[in-house]
Design a protein around this motif. Structure first.
Motif, PDB file in Angstrom:
ATOM      1  N   ASP A   2      35.731  49.214  49.887  1.00 28.33           N
ATOM      2  CA  ASP A   2      37.165  48.935  49.919  1.00 28.33           C
ATOM      3  C   ASP A   2      37.358  47.422  49.854  1.00 28.33           C
ATOM      4  N   HIS A   3      38.013  46.949  48.793  1.00 32.50           N
ATOM      5  CA  HIS A   3      38.241  45.522  48.602  1.00 32.50           C
ATOM      6  C   HIS A   3      39.733  45.226  48.761  1.00 32.50           C
ATOM      7  N   PHE A   4      40.044  44.232  49.571  1.00 35.24           N
ATOM      8  CA  PHE A   4      41.411  43.767  49.810  1.00 35.24           C
ATOM      9  C   PHE A   4      41.428  42.323  49.333  1.00 35.24           C
ATOM     10  N   ILE A   5      41.837  42.110  48.082  1.00 35.39           N
ATOM     11  CA  ILE A   5      41.647  40.841  47.387  1.00 35.39           C
ATOM     12  C   ILE A   5      42.957  40.046  47.361  1.00 35.39           C
ATOM     13  N   LYS A   6      42.937  38.881  47.994  1.00 32.98           N
ATOM     14  CA  LYS A   6      44.104  38.001  48.003  1.00 32.98           C
ATOM     15  C   LYS A   6      44.230  37.344  46.640  1.00 32.98           C
ATOM     16  N   LEU A   7      45.391  37.509  46.018  1.00 30.24           N
ATOM     17  CA  LEU A   7      45.633  36.890  44.720  1.00 30.24           C
ATOM     18  C   LEU A   7      46.246  35.509  44.921  1.00 30.24           C
ATOM     19  N   ASN A   8      45.946  34.607  44.029  1.00 31.50           N
ATOM     20  CA  ASN A   8      46.474  33.243  44.131  1.00 31.50           C
ATOM     21  C   ASN A   8      47.889  33.165  43.573  1.00 31.50           C
ATOM     22  N   THR A   9      48.711  34.099  43.999  1.00 28.02           N
ATOM     23  CA  THR A   9      50.072  34.176  43.476  1.00 28.02           C
ATOM     24  C   THR A   9      51.045  34.490  44.603  1.00 28.02           C
ATOM     25  N   ILE A  10      52.058  33.663  44.735  1.00 25.01           N
ATOM     26  CA  ILE A  10      53.182  33.930  45.630  1.00 25.01           C
ATOM     27  C   ILE A  10      54.354  34.307  44.726  1.00 25.01           C
ATOM     28  N   VAL A  11      54.960  35.453  44.991  1.00 19.78           N
ATOM     29  CA  VAL A  11      56.045  35.948  44.143  1.00 19.78           C
ATOM     30  C   VAL A  11      57.323  36.060  44.965  1.00 19.78           C
ATOM     31  N   PRO A  12      58.407  35.431  44.492  1.00 19.22           N
ATOM     32  CA  PRO A  12      59.687  35.614  45.187  1.00 19.22           C
ATOM     33  C   PRO A  12      60.261  36.989  44.847  1.00 19.22           C
ATOM     34  N   LEU A  13      60.544  37.779  45.873  1.00 17.49           N
ATOM     35  CA  LEU A  13      61.101  39.118  45.667  1.00 17.49           C
ATOM     36  C   LEU A  13      62.397  39.252  46.454  1.00 17.49           C
ATOM     37  N   ALA A  27      54.069  39.385  35.487  1.00 14.60           N
ATOM     38  CA  ALA A  27      52.851  40.097  35.098  1.00 14.60           C
ATOM     39  C   ALA A  27      51.699  39.121  35.223  1.00 14.60           C
ATOM     40  N   LEU A  28      50.601  39.592  35.735  1.00 13.39           N
ATOM     41  CA  LEU A  28      49.442  38.731  35.902  1.00 13.39           C
ATOM     42  C   LEU A  28      48.160  39.504  35.675  1.00 13.39           C
ATOM     43  N   THR A  29      47.117  38.768  35.317  1.00 12.87           N
ATOM     44  CA  THR A  29      45.806  39.371  35.116  1.00 12.87           C
ATOM     45  C   THR A  29      44.925  39.024  36.304  1.00 12.87           C
ATOM     46  N   VAL A  30      44.247  40.030  36.813  1.00  7.16           N
ATOM     47  CA  VAL A  30      43.346  39.879  37.947  1.00  7.16           C
ATOM     48  C   VAL A  30      41.921  39.984  37.431  1.00  7.16           C
ATOM     49  N   ASN A  31      41.082  39.014  37.762  1.00  4.99           N
ATOM     50  CA  ASN A  31      39.652  39.093  37.478  1.00  4.99           C
ATOM     51  C   ASN A  31      38.959  38.792  38.790  1.00  4.99           C
ATOM     52  N   ALA A  32      38.625  39.840  39.525  1.00  3.81           N
ATOM     53  CA  ALA A  32      38.133  39.675  40.889  1.00  3.81           C
ATOM     54  C   ALA A  32      36.668  40.056  41.014  1.00  3.81           C
ATOM     55  N   PRO A  33      35.843  39.168  41.581  1.00  5.04           N
ATOM     56  CA  PRO A  33      34.453  39.527  41.851  1.00  5.04           C
ATOM     57  C   PRO A  33      34.394  40.522  43.007  1.00  5.04           C
ATOM     58  N   LEU A  34      33.461  41.458  42.928  1.00  8.35           N
ATOM     59  CA  LEU A  34      33.309  42.477  43.964  1.00  8.35           C
ATOM     60  C   LEU A  34      31.992  42.344  44.720  1.00  8.35           C
ATOM     61  N   THR A  35      31.128  41.441  44.247  1.00 11.08           N
ATOM     62  CA  THR A  35      29.831  41.257  44.891  1.00 11.08           C
ATOM     63  C   THR A  35      29.656  39.797  45.314  1.00 11.08           C
ATOM     64  N   ALA A  36      28.773  39.600  46.285  1.00  9.75           N
ATOM     65  CA  ALA A  36      28.380  38.251  46.686  1.00  9.75           C
ATOM     66  C   ALA A  36      27.360  37.740  45.676  1.00  9.75           C
ATOM     67  N   SER A  37      26.999  36.469  45.762  1.00 11.21           N
ATOM     68  CA  SER A  37      26.015  35.900  44.827  1.00 11.21           C
ATOM     69  C   SER A  37      24.659  36.599  44.945  1.00 11.21           C
ATOM     70  N   TYR A  84      29.612  52.308  41.063  1.00 11.54           N
ATOM     71  CA  TYR A  84      30.463  51.519  40.164  1.00 11.54           C
ATOM     72  C   TYR A  84      29.569  50.541  39.396  1.00 11.54           C
ATOM     73  N   PRO A  85      29.649  50.528  38.050  1.00 13.07           N
ATOM     74  CA  PRO A  85      28.648  49.813  37.248  1.00 13.07           C
ATOM     75  C   PRO A  85      28.845  48.296  37.082  1.00 13.07           C
ATOM     76  N   TYR A  86      29.903  47.725  37.616  1.00 10.32           N
ATOM     77  CA  TYR A  86      30.170  46.300  37.394  1.00 10.32           C
ATOM     78  C   TYR A  86      30.254  45.539  38.713  1.00 10.32           C
ATOM     79  N   ASN A  87      30.136  44.219  38.638  1.00 12.61           N
ATOM     80  CA  ASN A  87      30.265  43.392  39.838  1.00 12.61           C
ATOM     81  C   ASN A  87      31.652  42.749  39.933  1.00 12.61           C
ATOM     82  N   ASN A  88      32.582  43.198  39.075  1.00 21.22           N
ATOM     83  CA  ASN A  88      33.952  42.675  39.103  1.00 21.22           C
ATOM     84  C   ASN A  88      34.920  43.758  38.634  1.00 21.22           C
ATOM     85  N   ILE A  89      36.193  43.427  38.722  1.00 21.73           N
ATOM     86  CA  ILE A  89      37.246  44.279  38.170  1.00 21.73           C
ATOM     87  C   ILE A  89      38.252  43.362  37.479  1.00 21.73           C
TER      88      ILE A  89
END
Length: 154
Positions: free
Chosen positions: A111-122, A87-97, A66-71
């Motif tokens: 395999d990345h399991f990325i916690k988003l800073n969003t709580i959504v009432p469903l 609707a939200l935009t995710v900009n998640a780093p995939l690598t450490a510093s 995969y050519p990038y360090n984020n998604i």
């Protein structure tokens, strides 16, 4: 008699600790030919069993090439009436510093399991999660899966 008391205490303690179980509901979509096209969203359906606020997680799987360090991706949530809940935009780093891949690795798969800073009432019901990649490459190479997980909040 003493062993009966110890056995009773053991079962009470086990019962107390078993009540704190965390349930995470997750689904992933396969990316055809491991090339994620912008016009071909990854769509997953999740059933919500209880009306409550939910923590969102973004699931992303890729190869070592995969050519990038984020998604960067857009996540749109629609209810069964096809109404947009959020609707939200995710900009998640995939690598450490250091530049090393984060997440769980098996051979050359990450395999990345990325916690988003969003709580959504469903509300109780079925929801459609539409995930679109927003990276500059189209198609985005070496992507295996994209998905969503939800966790009910207390």
């Amino acid at each position: 008699m003493r062993s009966l008391v110890y056995l009773l205490v053991f079962f009470i303690i086990c019962g107390l600790f078993s009540c704190g179980q965390v349930v995470v509901n997750e689904r992933i979509a396969d990316i055809p030919a491991h090339k994620w096209q912008q016009q071909r969203a990854a769509i997953v359906d999740l059933d919500v069993k209880e009306t409550a606020p939910y923590q969102l997680y973004f699931i992303f799987r890729h190869t070592e090439q995969y050519p990038y360090n984020n998604i960067v991706a857009k996540v749109t949530i629609k209810d069964t009436l096809n109404k947009v809940v959020t609707a939200l935009t995710v900009n998640a780093p995939l690598t450490a510093s250091s530049g090393k891949w984060e997440g769980n690795a098996v051979d050359d798969l990450y395999d990345h399991f990325i916690k988003l800073n969003t709580i959504v009432p469903l509300r109780k019901g079925r929801y459609h999660f539409i995930i679109t990649q927003l990276m500059k490459d189209d198609p985005l190479p070496f992507v295996l899966n994209a998905g969503i997980a939800i966790e009910k909040q207390q």
